[in-house]
Every structure is written in structure tokens, then in C-alpha cells.
Write an enzyme that holds these catalytic residues in place. Structure first.
Site, PDB file in Angstrom:
ATOM      1  N   CYS A 205       0.814  -1.229   0.000  1.00  0.00           N
ATOM      2  CA  CYS A 205       0.000   0.000   0.000  1.00  0.00           C
ATOM      3  C   CYS A 205       0.843   1.272   0.000  1.00  0.00           C
ATOM      4  O   CYS A 205       0.345   2.343  -0.350  1.00  0.00           O
ATOM      5  CB  CYS A 205      -0.937   0.011   1.197  1.00  0.00           C
ATOM      6  SG  CYS A 205      -1.984  -1.440   1.266  1.00  0.00           S
TER       7      CYS A 205
ATOM      8  N   HIS B 152      -3.464   7.115   3.121  1.00  0.00           N
ATOM      9  CA  HIS B 152      -3.895   5.819   2.594  1.00  0.00           C
ATOM     10  C   HIS B 152      -5.304   5.531   3.106  1.00  0.00           C
ATOM     11  O   HIS B 152      -5.605   5.773   4.275  1.00  0.00           O
ATOM     12  CB  HIS B 152      -2.918   4.751   3.074  1.00  0.00           C
ATOM     13  CG  HIS B 152      -3.296   3.366   2.667  1.00  0.00           C
ATOM     14  ND1 HIS B 152      -3.673   3.054   1.383  1.00  0.00           N
ATOM     15  CD2 HIS B 152      -3.359   2.206   3.371  1.00  0.00           C
ATOM     16  CE1 HIS B 152      -3.940   1.768   1.319  1.00  0.00           C
ATOM     17  NE2 HIS B 152      -3.767   1.231   2.507  1.00  0.00           N
TER      18      HIS B 152
ATOM     19  N   ASN C  64     -10.051  -0.263   0.247  1.00  0.00           N
ATOM     20  CA  ASN C  64      -8.586  -0.196   0.195  1.00  0.00           C
ATOM     21  C   ASN C  64      -8.104  -0.722  -1.165  1.00  0.00           C
ATOM     22  O   ASN C  64      -8.207  -1.914  -1.436  1.00  0.00           O
ATOM     23  CB  ASN C  64      -8.037  -1.041   1.350  1.00  0.00           C
ATOM     24  CG  ASN C  64      -6.526  -1.015   1.436  1.00  0.00           C
ATOM     25  OD1 ASN C  64      -5.841  -0.548   0.515  1.00  0.00           O
ATOM     26  ND2 ASN C  64      -5.994  -1.526   2.527  1.00  0.00           N
TER      27      ASN C  64
END
Ligand code: COA
Length: 331
Positions: free
Chosen positions: A117, A258, A288
Site C-alpha cells: 500500500c 492511505h 482499500n
């Protein structure tokens, strides 16, 4: 600390999301879960899922085209193409080479970067270094993730969290504009690798019938441990990046974190001293998307006028590895 003179600036951004929306209620038809559980624990309402035949390279190439159009860059001008992905289309060659072929960036050095990520922040920082070394005039940084391909759709503890998408940015030398990357802080800790990983399907445990039968090629996660580490690491990375940039929390116009979980975002912003009205949030729409979350959020924030010329923006991310990092930019 004095604000450093930036070397490279973002001159275009882009994003691509598949049209197909899967809501929490859709998931609740197949899994023992509910919209109430998912939304209250994560802030996610829906996610985009790429249809069959739409791969990671497609998500990345479409985002890249939008960023190149805004930057006014022709494919042949790209010197370096870095693709961050945790979901490469194939193990060989890199997805970057596939995207290079789609775009026609025939003069670029193209390669994948794997930092889960945190990948987009890592890739921007690598591209900045290449520009600083005088090796590139135009860097194309792409984040593309088909998370739906590595999610275990029978595991409610992970399946509800992820989505597919792509984001991109064009980076160029800033030639005294004063805009650009002010600082970055990247970190990793391989001792915590087993908190979020895919146990099988690689060289240690190559694809076999037992890997497939037991789903060892799919993602596994220790959610609570990840949660704690994410907040601690992202808050610390924000502090370090702001400090290196000579900025305080008051100087930040927008935090683009994020987008894994609204509770992680809120806790990170609180520790970093940034109020939620200066935090960009779109986790409810996309879930996500691993490394694609930051560039998609960044592009949407610009489109909504929340990032304007002169804005000080802080981005921060956390992911498998473990990896984490933050970057301060003046737009
Ligand atoms: N629907 C309904 N119940 C669920 C569920 C779901 N989708 N997923 C888990 N549960 C259940 C669990 O089985 C557990 O039940 P039990 O108490 O009977 O054992 C209960 O909910 C609580 O589970 P727990 O894992 O303790 O919940 P949590 O409050 O820690 O929330 C996460 C789980 C995954 C939302 C949270 O840990 C998290 O967001 N972690 C970070 C994940 C992340 O962001 N990963 C990517 C990083 S880049």
C-alpha cells in the site's frame, strides 16, 4: 528546519476506477457480514471490482493516460515508468513492461516496485531521485491494483476491505518553480511480514494443487495488529516528513492518507495534529485499493479544488512488508 528547495514536481495526475460497484449489501448476500458491521468498523460502503478481462495493466494504463494528458506529455517523452503493484498481472514480465507497451512509452526504462500500500509514495520518491540524478526529464509513476484477484472471497475478515483501481502522476524537474516534493520519509520492517501476506504461490511454496485447495495463494491478514502498527507508523512518518520539510501541522492544507479504514485515518490525523476538515477521505466509495488509494485520492482532491497551486499537501501510507512512508509536497 528550513523548507528545502524541491527538485521535482507533479505536473499531471489521473485515475481510473472500474464502473462495477459492489456494495456492502451485495457482499452480505454471500458472506456472514452486514453493511452495519463493515461501515461502522471501516467506513467502507462500496468498492469497485474490475470485471473479467480487465487486468492491472489496464487499470494503470488508463490512469496514466489521464495524467499524461494533463501534463502534456507524449508517450515517447517518458524516460522512466515505475509501476507500484501488489497484484502484477503475471509473475514475468513486470506489469510496467505491459503498461509501457500499451502506452507506447518506447524510450522509458520500465519496472515494477513492490511496497504494497505504500508503493506510490515509494515510487514517487524513487522517480524524484532519478530526476535529481539528472537521469530523467519525465517520470511516469503508476499505481495499479486488482485486489479482487488476490482476496479470499470466502474470508469475511479480509474480503470486505479491498477494491480495484489505478492512479498515476507525472513528475518533472521543477526548475525553480518552488513547487514539488519537499520531503519524504520511507521505512520498512520485514520482521513483521507475516501480519499481511500471501503464503503460497511464490518460490517458497510454488503453485500446486494443495496451494490452490488451501487458498495459500490468497491474502491473509492479522487485522488488529495491522491496525495498531498502521496508526503508530503513519503518525510517526507524518511527523518526520513535516519536520524535514520545515512545516508544522498548521502549515498543512490537506492530508491525503492511505484509505484503508476511516478509524485508522482519524487516529493518524489526530496524532499528526491535523483536523479532519483538512483530511481527504474517499474510503467509503472504494475501500482499500492498496497502492492506488493515495494517487486516486490525490487526483480526486485536486479535481474537487481541495489542492490548489501553493497548497501544502502531506501524503502518508502503510502496508504489507511492513512498509510505511510519508511525503510533503507544495503544489
Ligand atoms: N462481518 C462481520 N463480522 C466480522 C467481519 C465481517 N466482515 N470480520 C470479522 N468479524 C467478526 C470477527 O470474527 C470477530 O468475531 P468474534 O468476536 O465472534 O470472534 C469480531 O467481528 C471482531 O473481529 P476483530 O477482528 O476483532 O474486529 P476489529 O474491530 O479489529 O475490526 C478490522 C477488524 C479488519 C476492520 C480491523 O482490525 C482493521 O481495520 N484492521 C486493519 C486492516 C487494514 O487496514 N489492512 C490493510 C492495511 S494496508
Amino acid at each position: 528546519m528550513k523548507t528545502p528547495t524541491p527538485i521535482a514536481e507533479i505536473t499531471g495526475t489521473g485515475r481510473f476506477l472500474p464502473d462495477n460497484i459492489v456494495t456492502n449489501d451485495d457482499l452480505a448476500e454471500k458472506l456472514d457480514t452486514s453493511d452495519e458491521w463493515i461501515h461502522s468498523r471501516t467506513g467502507i460502503s462500496e468498492r469497485r471490482i474490475a470485471p473479467d478481462g480487465m487486468f492491472t495493466a489496464h487499470l494503470g494504463a488508463e490512469a496514466a493516460k489521464a495524467a499524461m494528458t494533463e501534463a502534456g506529455v507524449e508517450p515517447g517523452e517518458v524516460d522512466i515508468l515505475i509501476v507500484s503493484t501488489a497484484t502484477p498481472d503475471r509473475w514475468l514480465p513486470s506489469t510496467a513492461c505491459d503498461i509501457q507497451a500499451v502506452l507506447g512509452c518506447k524510450n522509458a526504462v520500465a519496472f515494477d516496485l513492490m511496497a504494497a500500500c505504500t508503493g506510490h509514495i515509494y515510487a514517487l520518491s524513487m522517480a524524484e531521485g532519478y530526476i535529481a540524478a539528472g537521469r530523467a526529464e519525465v517520470a511516469l509513476v503508476v499505481a495499479a491494483e486488482k485486489m479482487s484477484a488476490i482476496v479470499d472471497w470466502s474470508d469475511r475478515t479480509t474480503a470486505v476491505l479491498f477494491g480495484d483501481g489505478g492512479g498515476a502522476a507525472v513528475l518533472r524537474p521543477c526548475n525553480g518553480s518552488g513547487r514539488g516534493i519537499l520531503s519524504s520519509h520511507l521505512q520498512s520492517d520485514g520482521n513483521l511480514a507475516d501480519l499481511l501476506y500471501r503464503p503460497g504461490g511464490g518460490a517458497i511454496d510454488p503453485v500446486s494443487q494443495s496451494v490452490l485447495d488451501e487458498g495459500r495463494h490468497l491474502m491473509r491478514m492479522h487485522g488488529r495488529e495491522i491496525f495498531k502498527n498502521a496508526v503508530r507508523s503513519m503518525a510517526e512518518a507524518c511527523d518526520i516528513a513535516m519536520n524535514k520539510a520545515g512545516l508544522t501541522a498548521n502549515d498543512i492544507d490537506l492530508l491525503v492518507p492511505h484509505q484503508a479504514n476511516i478509524r485508522i485515518i482519524e487516529a493518524t490525523a489526530k496524532y499528526a495534529g491535523i483536523p479532519m476538515d483538512k483530511v481527504f477521505v474517499n474510503v467509503e466509495k472504494y475501500g482499500n485499493m492498496s497502492s492506488a488509494t493515495v494517487p486516486v485520492a490525490f487526483d480526486e482532491a485536486r479535481e474537487q479544488g481541495r489542492v490548489v497551486p501553493g497548497s501544502n499537501v502531506l501524503t502518508v501510507a502503510f502496508g504489507a512488508g511492513l512498509t510505511w512512508g510519508a511525503m510533503a509536497l507544495r503544489m
